[in-house]
Structures are given as structure tokens and as C-alpha cells.
Design a protein around this motif. Structure first.
Motif, PDB file in Angstrom:
ATOM      1  N   GLN A 170     -60.592  -3.669  10.690  1.00 10.23           N
ATOM      2  CA  GLN A 170     -61.614  -4.187  11.852  1.00 10.23           C
ATOM      3  C   GLN A 170     -62.154  -6.553  11.718  1.00 10.23           C
ATOM      4  O   GLN A 170     -62.911  -6.662  12.506  1.00 10.23           O
ATOM      5  N   GLN A 171     -61.059  -6.906  11.213  1.00 12.59           N
ATOM      6  CA  GLN A 171     -61.156  -9.015  12.053  1.00 12.59           C
ATOM      7  C   GLN A 171     -60.014  -9.230  11.942  1.00 12.59           C
ATOM      8  O   GLN A 171     -58.577  -9.130  12.075  1.00 12.59           O
ATOM      9  N   PHE A 223     -59.339 -12.139  11.708  1.00 12.30           N
ATOM     10  CA  PHE A 223     -58.661 -13.843  10.732  1.00 12.30           C
ATOM     11  C   PHE A 223     -57.664 -13.837   9.858  1.00 12.30           C
ATOM     12  O   PHE A 223     -56.427 -15.210  10.383  1.00 12.30           O
ATOM     13  N   HIS A 275     -68.651 -11.023  14.520  1.00 10.42           N
ATOM     14  CA  HIS A 275     -68.907 -11.149  13.556  1.00 10.42           C
ATOM     15  C   HIS A 275     -69.924 -12.263  12.661  1.00 10.42           C
ATOM     16  O   HIS A 275     -70.089 -11.528  11.428  1.00 10.42           O
TER      17      HIS A 275
END
Lengths: 149, 909
Positions: free
Chosen positions: B658-659, B661, B705
Motif C-alpha cells: 500500500q505504500q 516509500f 497518501h
């Protein structure tokens, strides 16, 4: 609307009110922001449920198909959740929800929600508590209703 | 193939072998002359023999011979040279001889090398040719990796040997004989001693080497098995992981390696023992010379001068002998390897080469019926899969073959296309036994598809058209230079016994697919793709891939129209905000900060975010615009929030998707980094740490985000930085980034990104699906649908098609069979990866397409579920290898008990 405010909204939903803020933040982060225009359908009666929706802004109509045609049985407003039963167990949608004006929602996917319950048991206990409260209320109402007849 | 290596080599290269022997003999002349010359130089000019007085001269280059009957003939009387002149002249001759010898050596070695490589090429080709003609059943018993090892590695040493196969023994034998004869002339008895020792060497050493050969053969077999096992491990890696058998495999490999080690160690021990004995025998001869020769000299029976001459001559004997014995060792070694390989490739009933002859002519339709005549098929254990089955399928008939998994219908279908060999009975097409029909007929007029699709590494297009690549239909046109090279290729192929078929020709038989050429092949391909339901998959692949702008010119030239058409359609549908377009002077909120900064796509290998943040020019731009401190602060914030959100989750949790980063593995790194950087000022932070933190901000998209980190001011600054970045872009970066330009096609981005020229807004229900539908419509309107399909068809399917899903592989196999437009289409439970409903849909559309293309084409389809038989004209019911029912679906449903029971078991009657 940013994550922080979404967490604030989620806390006002009774089902989530007892859950730790950090977990609510994760729930919000892994959920999707979905916006609907007037008349667009969030989900349809009879469909398989795969997500619950928290209304962030705007209003949505809950419509039930009957022999006489569709009837609006309720209107959901900000800070409320619709379709939450579908993310807890396998039932098809009991009503259609349609945007009434522009609606912003947070779409909580069933698999994500169940993963979180699996990962954080304290969250599960909180949800069970809320559900048990509801059941108790419903039982009480039923008993009262029976007593009136 | 010829079992004896030497005979094989001789048959194919005797002319060259004789030539090289002649050249080697010729090269001996200057070689021996160069031996004699140093003596002349030292004795003559240097020591002064024959130059008694300072002005004495000698004759140089006098060419004169004493010829029988003619007496003395002088060709050239020569020059008269003084002592110094003579020295230079003779030295020059020496230099000349050195060069001539060197050139001879160069020529001989190159020639031998070429000879060897040609033979190697011939052997390898013949082996692969045999593989292509092996009977199908043989492949149940051979491991592919073993065959590959044999063809690649085991014949390899032959290349080095072939050039020396005949030259070496002639040459070395000659040298050894000369030395021996010389010794004989000097002293008969000492000559006999030398001869005796040589005979012992010749008899004993090969005997001792016999064990070496056995070990060598074992070594070869075990090594081949090892590569077979390694191949099996790679192919079955899934099963190994699933069953936790990796240690079992380790044990197996260890045991094999142990055996190989033992064999090799034994081999070394023997090899060096043999070497020792060989050396000993070579050295024992001079010992005998000294002792016996010395004794004879003392006795006065031998002249001391003779003894010295014999010992002098003997030093020329061991060298050639040793080389000769080495040659013999090499010969035996290679012979063993060769014989081993040939044995593996000697198989009964290889296909006759005439069945696979290159056929350019059009093959007429099979007009007659396809019959199975008393057909029985057995498996390897001898159990009957199909028993005495007889039926006939007429052109134009659509026949369903129904039965349970063990009914034999599968084996029957395989036998109909020669993938199984009939045990008794025959398959007859056109009144001929199928086994005798050339593959040019069966391979073009019949087609076969199953769930076990074999795809080759290459593009989807290559695989889809694979069924049409029968012969080099259209020769490639070469320019002058390339034509010369092509001629060389043909000549080389011929001299190595290879065919001169050109892989660069266009092998696709467009006509039989109903097209005229490469330009309209899609009109033939698309209906097949539609019928098997894979057009959408291919189109999506195309939309997600970057197009090759040299090939797909239509997209590049129409890109502006496509973009404005999409915009108009979005506006008309009142969905303008569904796609947020890229605009050179403004910030795109739906794209990452990194994309907004670069405003372009990375060309070639994608540069990772950290590399970008570390780039000195990029860093200087960030510094100039003051963005570095702001993005650093933002990166810190993202790091803190991400760690807060995800630190409690197990590393394999799906939420990590889901991210963008950081990965689960990077979280601890960033945790320590945060602790280290806590409270530090930006100036005090090291370059690498800065880059790691700043790079986090590059992945940030505010609407996605929702950390609340993007202000209007920051967006303006980023757009400013973008312009500053492109103002003085250094040339090394220029090639790496392709800037977004509203009027130009961006060859580094995917087709979809090019048409969107923006990002789909977050927060729209079904946003990407709606956009996709619009894009498809627009492509169709602009006549570019086929081109995007072509982009998708350029997708590389990977080894064995593993980059495609199982369902797509099976669809591809069926589409490939349809494109051939066969007279008889045999389909064996295809599409098992799909659910029954999807299969049923494809059955209908495929049958419809076949009927439309050619009403005379027949279909034999082993259906996955009995209910599908309702779409066929006729149904054959199989039960335990026997044909138990034949008729229309309705009739069988009423009359045939087995069919009835099959139908009732089916979930969808």
C-alpha cells in the motif's frame, strides 16, 4: 481531507470508537478515498459485499428494491458507516446505496479489514464489544416489541 | 551416425587432411634449413673459416645441383661477398627463414583450427537434426539437460583433435622413425635396444590407459547425469519448495559430486602413474646406452665417436614418442566421448528425413476424411489407453470427444496428430497412413492445441505465428556488404554439411493464414484472438508497455490527436477531473513529487530514486531553489509516519504494497537513520543520509497518501526547480531523461501513459476502468487498435512462456492453432486454467469462427466437460479406452447410459 482528519472521522463511527488512534490511522491509510457524484451508486442490493464505506462529506440514500419499486429507507450522513456487515461476514448487500449530491467516502476493503483484525487482537475485541452491544440493544428492542403485541 | 571417430573424420575431411599433411611436409624444408644456418654463421663469418685473408670472399646464393645424367647444373652462380657482407647476408636469410617458418605455422594452425571447428559444427548439427527426428515416445525417457550437455560440451574436445587426427601421427611418427633409423645406422645393437624400449612403451602404455578410458567414460556419464539432475532441480523448483525436499536434493547432489570426485581422483592417480612409467622408460634408454654402450666401447667393440653420435641422436626420440603417445591418449579420449554420444543418439525408427523436407509449395487441402482404423494406443507400461477404436470424421464435421480423464480420449487426440504412436491400427488421412505423410502436410493442414502449451522464448507475436513458420518463404534482401557476408555464411554452412536455410528470411506462411503479407496479418490474427478471448489481455499488455517508435509509427504521429480526443471525451462525459493532465508550467497533484520535478520519463534502465537524489547536478538544482531543506523535512516526516504506521506489521504483510516509500526490509534502516538524524540541522547531515531521506519525498502523492505535506508554495517551487533543472541539463543526463512534451510522443513511457499524458485522479470509483474503456474506443476510432495490439504482441513471454499467466498460455496455444486455418483442428482439453463458463464461451466462438473461415474444416475437440458437447454436430463417447457412443448430443442423451451418467455428474447439465 488529510489522514489526520479521516482518523478523527473514523473515531466518531461507533464501530471504531474504542480503537487505538494509531490503528485507526493504519486503517485509514490502507483505505481508499473514493468520491461519488450525484446519483452514482456505491453498491447494489444483491451484490457480493467487498468493502464498507465511511461517509466523510455529503449524503447517500439507502434504497431497497420492493415490489412497488425502489424505496428510500434511510439517509446516511457524514461520520456514519454503510455496508459494514459485508466486511465482517459473507452476505450479499441488503440494500443499494446511492449518492445524494456529491459524496466523499473512505472505502475500507474487506480483506484489509480482516487482515487488521487478524494482526491486532485488541482491535478484534473492541469490535466484538461493539457488536455485542448492538445485539443486546436489538434483543432488548425485540423483547419490547413483543411485549407491546 | 558412424561409430568410429577416425573413420567419421576421414570420410568428411580426407581431402583437407591430405592437403595439410602435404603442407606440413613442405614446411619441414625451411624448418631443417633453419637448423643448419646457425652453424654456417658461427663457423663462417664469425670464426673466419674460409676468410683467411682480409679481402677474401665467398660465394653466396650459388644454386647448383648435381643432377643424374646431366652432371653439374648451375642455375645461379651467386654473389661474391666479403666477411662482414656474408654475416649480414646469412643473418638476413636466417630472419627470412624465421618468418617463413612462422607463416607456415600460422597457416597450419589456422587451417587445423578451421577444420576442427567445421567438423564440430557438422557433428552438432547432425545431433540436433537427429533430435528433431527422434520418435516422439523417446522424449519420455531423455532429460533435456543431458541432451543439451552432450551436444554442447561432450563433443567440444573433438574440435581440437580433428585437425591433428592424421597430421600428428604422420609427422611425429616420421620424426621418431628418422631418429631410430639414425641410431640403427650408427650401431645396430644400440638401435635394437632403443627399438625394444619403444616397443615396450607402445605395448604397455596403451594397456595401462585402458583403465583410464573406462574411468573417462564413467566421468562423462556421471557428469552428464549431474547436468540432467541440475536441470530437473531447476524445472521442478516449485515442487522442491512445496514439499521441503531441498535437503533431499542436496544429499543427492552431494552423492553425485562425491562419485564424480572419486572417479576424477582415480583418474589422476592412474594418469600420473602412467606418466611416471612413460618417463621412466624414456630415461632408461640412455642409461642402457651408457652402460652397455660404454662396456662395448671399453671392450673395443664400439667406436667412442659412434656412441656419442647415438646418444646425440637419441635426444630426438623421446620428444616425438611422448607427443605420439599423448596424441593416442587424446584420440582414445575423444573416441570414447564420441562413441558415448553416438550411442545415445543411435535410436531405432528415427523419422525419415524426407518427411521433414523443406517445402515451399502450397500444400493442397486434405479433402478426404480422417479415420482411425482399429486404433490401439499403449502407454510405456503396456497398458492400453485406447483399444481398437474405429471411426471416421468427414470434412466440415464438428465432433466432440467426451469421456472421463481415463477414458482414453486424450491419448486418441494425441495419436491423431502423431504425438502418440499407435500400437496397432492406423490413422488414415487422404487414404494414406498418417505415419507416412510428410510433416509439411500434417503440420500445415492439421492443427493441435492442448492445455500443455509449449511456448518458446520470444515475443507473443513470434509464438502466435510460430505455427506458420514452415519454410523460408520470403528471402531477406541484403545490401551489398551484407550479401557478401551472407554468401560467406552459405559457403561455410555447406562445407560443414549444414543446410543453408536463412533464419533472417520471413518464414511466416501468410497465405495459409488468409493474409497477403506482414501488412495485413492482423486481419487474420485478430478474429482468432477474439475467439479465444485474449484480445483484451494483449491490448492491456500493449497499453502497459512502451512502444517501439521505429516500428509503431502510427502512435507517435497521432499522439496529439489521441490526447485531445481523450480530453474531449472526458469533458463531454463531465469527467474532466478523472485525468489530471501534465502541463509544463504547473504542478500535477495526482503525480509523485519525483515526476513533477523531473517532468519526464527515465529512458533505458530506470534510475532508482536514491540514485537521482544522489546525482550531483540534481542535488545542485535542489540546493539552488532551496528545495533541498524543504524536501528533507518532508522526507523526515514521511519516514516518521511510515514507520509509525508499519513498524508493528510482519515483513511479509500485504499492507506493504500500500505504500511505495520503503520496503519492509528498509524499515529498520530508516528507524536507525531517524535516531541518528534526530535533532541534527540539515547542514550537519551527510550527503548519503540526505539523499536517503530526500528520496522518500519523491514518491509522495498528496491525494493518495494524505499526510498533508504539500502547500501551494511548495508546488510552485517544485515547478520552478523543474525549469531550473532543464535549463542547464548536462549532456550525460540528457540521454537518460525524456521530458514530457504535450506535442510529442514519449518513447520511454507506456502507451497508456502517453495517451493519458497525465495521471488518473485518485478518489474516482472505477476510475482506471472508465479511462481504459475510453482509450480503447479512441484507439478504435483512430484506427490504432491493431497497432497497440502489435505493441502487446511484442511482449516477451519469457522462458517457456512463464511470464504469461497459465490461462493466457493456453489461449495462445489455441489461437495459434486457429491462425493456421487447418483442415482438421484437433483440440485436447484446452483452457483447463479457465472456469467452465469461460471455456464454454470460447468453444462456441471458436466453432463459429472455424465455420465462418472454412465450412469444410473439421474439428475434433476433447471437451473439458460433457455439457459442452451440445455445441457440436456429433459426439463420440469414450469409456476406458473404448468408443461406446457415436451420435448427436440429443440422441445420446436419451439412449447412451454412459453419456447420461457423464452429463448428470456435470455441474451444468
Amino acid at each position: 481531507m488529510m489522514l489526520k482528519e479521516e482518523v478523527g472521522m473514523l473515531r466518531q463511527v461507533p464501530l471504531f470508537s474504542g480503537i487505538e488512534p494509531s490503528k485507526l490511522k493504519l486503517l485509514a491509510f490502507t483505505s481508499e478515498r473514493v468520491n461519488y457524484n450525484d446519483g452514482q451508486v456505491l453498491f447494489r442490493q444483491g451484490d457480493e459485499g467487498d468493502a464498507a464505506y465511511v461517509i466523510l462529506t455529503g449524503k447517500a440514500d439507502v434504497v431497497v428494491e420492493s415490489e412497488a419499486g425502489p424505496i428510500v429507507v434511510a439517509v446516511v450522513e457524514p461520520n456514519s458507516i454503510v455496508g459494514e456487515i459485508a466486511i465482517l461476514c459473507d452476505v450479499s448487500r441488503t440494500a443499494t446505496v446511492r449518492a445524494n449530491g456529491r459524496v466523499e467516502t473512505l472505502r475500507i476493503r474487506k480483506d484489509h479489514f480482516l487482515r487488521m483484525l487478524h494482526e491486532f487482537p485488541e482491535m478484534t475485541i473492541e469490535i466484538v464489544r461493539v457488536l455485542a452491544m448492538r445485539l443486546s440493544n436489538t434483543t432488548a428492542e425485540l423483547a419490547e416489541a413483543r411485549a407491546h403485541h | 551416425m558412424e561409430p568410429s571417430l577416425l573413420r567419421y573424420i576421414w570420410t568428411h575431411t580426407w581431402r583437407q587432411q591430405l592437403w595439410i599433411v602435404a603442407i606440413v611436409l613442405l614446411s619441414m624444408v625451411p624448418y631443417y634449413m633453419s637448423f643448419d644456418l646457425p652453424k654456417l654463421i658461427v663457423n663462417g663469418p664469425i670464426q673466419g673459416d674460409g676468410f683467411g685473408s682480409p679481402d677474401a670472399t665467398q660465394t653466396f646464393l650459388n644454386i647448383a645441383f648435381d643432377v643424374p645424367f646431366f652432371g653439374h647444373v648451375e642455375f645461379f652462380s651467386g654473389f661474391q661477398l666479403g666477411r662482414e657482407q656474408m654475416l649480414f647476408a646469412l643473418s638476413m636469410v636466417f630472419l627470412l627463414l624465421v618468418i617463413i617458418n612462422g607463416l607456415f605455422k600460422l597457416y597450419i594452425n589456422t587451417y587445423k583450427g578451421r577444420l576442427g571447428e567445421r567438423m564440430l559444427r557438422r557433428v552438432r548439427y547432425e545431433l540436433v537434426d537427429l533430435v528433431l527426428r527422434f520418435p516422439i515416445g523417446h522424449f519420455k525417457r531423455v532429460k533435456s539437460a543431458e541432451v543439451a550437455t552432450m551436444i554442447k560440451d561432450e563433443v567440444e574436445p573433438m574440435g581440437g583433435f580433428i585437425g591433428d587426427a592424421f597430421v600428428q601421427p604422420v609427422f611425429l611418427g616420421g620424426q621418431a622413425l628418422t631418429a631410430l633409423a639414425f641410431i640403427m645406422v650408427q650401431s645396430f645393437w644400440l638401435g635394437l635396444i632403443a627399438l625394444a624400449i619403444v616397443l615396450v612403451q607402445i605395448v604397455l602404455i596403451p594397456r595401462m590407459r585402458r583403465r583410464l578410458l573406462i574411468l573417462g567414460r564413467e566421468r562423462q556419464l556421471t557428469a552428464r547425469e549431474l547436468s540432467g539432475r541440475v536441470g530437473e532441480i531447476v524445472d521442478g523448483i516449485g515442487a522442491i519448495h512445496i514439499n521441503d525436499t531441498s535437503n533431499f536434493e542436496r544429499a543427492d547432489i552431494t552423492a553425485r559430486l562425491g562419485r564424480i570426485f572419486k572417479i576424477r581422483y582415480d583418474l589422476y592417480q592412474w594418469k600420473f602413474l602412467v606418466k611416471f612409467i612413460n618417463n621412466f622408460l624414456a630415461q632408461v634408454t640412455p642409461f642402457l646406452f651408457y652402460m652397455i654402450g660404454g662396456y662395448l666401447a671399453l671392450e673395443g667393440r664400439l667406436d667412442v665417436g659412434q656412441l656419442v653420435a647415438v646418444i646425440g641422436a637419441y635426444k630426438d626420440l623421446p620428444g616425438p614418442m611422448k607427443d605420439l603417445i599423448d596424441w593416442d591418449q587424446m584420440r582414445q579420449d575423444v573416441q570414447v566421448k564420441y562413441a558415448q554420444v553416438v550411442e545415445q543418439f543411435t535410436i531405432d525408427q528415427v523419422l525419415d528425413p524426407s518427411l521433414q523436407r523443406v517445402t515451399l509449395e502450397e500444400i493442397p487441402h486434405i479433402s478426404g476424411p480422417l479415420c482411425a482404423n482399429n486404433l490401439t494406443v499403449q502407454d510405456d507400461s503396456g497398458a492400453s489407453l485406447v483399444e481398437h477404436v474405429t471411426f471416421e470424421v468427414k470434412p466440415g464435421e464438428h465432433v466432440a470427444l467426451v469421456g472421463t480423464a481415463s477414458s482414453g480420449a486424450d491419448a486418441l487426440a494425441a495419436a491423431l496428430v502423431r504425438l502418440e504412436k499407435p500400437f496397432t491400427g492406423r490413422v488414415i488421412a487422404e487414404d494414406r497412413d498418417l505415419a507416412e505423410i510428410p510433416e509439411a502436410v500434417s503440420g500445415r493442414r492439421m492443427a493441435y492445441a492442448s492445455s500443455d502449451a509449449s511456448l518458446f522464448q520470444g515475443t507473443l507475436r513470434d509464438n502466435l505465428l510460430y505455427g506458420l513458420k514452415h519454410a523460408p518463404y520470403r528471402a531477406k534482401e541484403y545490401d551489398e556488404q551484407a550479401a557478401v557476408h551472407r554468401e560467406w555464411e552459405i559457403a561455410e554452412a555447406n562445407s560443414a554439411g549444414n543446410p543453408d536455410l536463412d533464419i533472417a528470411s520471413d518464414w511466416v506462411d501468410y497465405e495459409s493464414a488468409g493474409a497477403k503479407g506482414p501488412q495485413d496479418i492482423y486481419q487474420a490474427v485478430r478474429p482468432a484472438l477474439d475467439a479465444v478471448g485474449m484480445s483484451r489481455d494483449v491490448l492491456d499488455l500493449g497499453l502497459r508497455s512502451a512502444a517501439d517508435t521505429a516500428r509503431h509509427t502510427g502512435l507517435a504521429t497521432h499522439i496529439v490527436e489521441l490526447r485531445s480526443a481523450l480530453r474531449k471525451r472526458l469533458d463531454d462525459a463531465n469527467m474532466s477531473d478523472l485525468v489530471v493532465p501534465f502541463e509544463p508550467g504547473s504542478y500535477n497533484r495526482e503525480a509523485t513529487i519525483g515526476v513533477n520535478l523531473l517532468f519526464g520519463a527515465a529512458a533505458g534502465p530506470v534510475s532508482p530514486r536514491i540514485a537521482l537524489a544522489n546525482d550531483p547536478y540534481f542535488a545542485s538544482v535542489l540546493k539552488e531553489t532551496g528545495l533541498d531543506t524543504r524536501l528533507y523535512a518532508m522526507g523526515l516526516n514521511i519516514a516518521e509516519q511510515t514507520i509509525e504506521l508499519f513498524a508493528d506489521l510482519p515483513p511479509d504483510h500485504p499492507f506493504f504494497q500500500q505504500q511505495e516509500f520503503m520496503t519492509a526490509e528498509e524499515i529498520p534502516t530508516y528507524q536507525t537513520l531517524l535516531q541518528k538524524l534526530g535533532g541534527k540541522q540539515f547542514q550537519d547531515v551527510g550527503q548519503d543520509d540526505r539523499a536517503s531521506i530526500i528520496s522518500l519525498s519523491f514518491a509522495y502523492i498528496e491525494p493518495r497518501h494524505r499526510f498533508g505535506l504539500l502547500s501551494a508554495d511548495l508546488m510552485d517551487r517544485i515547478v520552478e526547480a523543474r525549469e531550473a533543472f532543464y535549463r542547464n541539463l548536462p549532456p550525460d543526463l540528457e540521454g537518460l531523461i525524456e521530458r514530457y512534451d504535450p506535442d510529442r510522443y514519449n518513447s520511454s513511457s507506456s502507451v497508456m501513459d502517453n495517451i493519458l499524458f497525465g495521471r488518473i485522479g485518485h478518489g474516482h470509483a472505477n476510475g482506471s476502468e472508465q479511462v481504459r474503456t475510453m482509450v480503447c474506443d479512441i484507439l478504435e476510432e483512430h484506427g490504432l487498435y491493431d497497432e497497440v495490439l502489435d505493441v502487446g504482441l511484442s511482449f516477451n513471454v519469457g522462458v517457456g512462456g512463464r511470464r504469461l499467466s497459465g490461462a493466457l498460455r493456453q489461449k495462445l496455444d489455441l489461437a495459434r492453432a486457429l491462425i493456421k486455418r487447418p483442415d482438421y483442428l484437433v483440440v485436447n482439453r484446452p483452457l483447463l486454467a479457465l472456469d467452465t463458463r469461460a471455456q464454454e464461451q470460447i468453444v462456441q466462438s471458436v466453432l463459429e469462427l472455424v465455420r465462418k473461415i472454412d465450412p469444410n474444416a473439421a474439428v475434433l475437440w476433447v471437451v473439458g466437460s460433457p455439457s459442452m458437447s451440445q455445441y457440436f454436430d456429433r459426439v463420440l463417447v469414450f469409456d476406458r479406452g473404448k468408443l461406446v457412443g457415436d451420435g448427436t448430443c440429443e440422441k445420446l442423451r436419451e439412449e447412451n447410459t454412459i453419456f447420461k451418467s457423464l452429463i448428470s455428474w456435470d455441474p451444468q447439465p
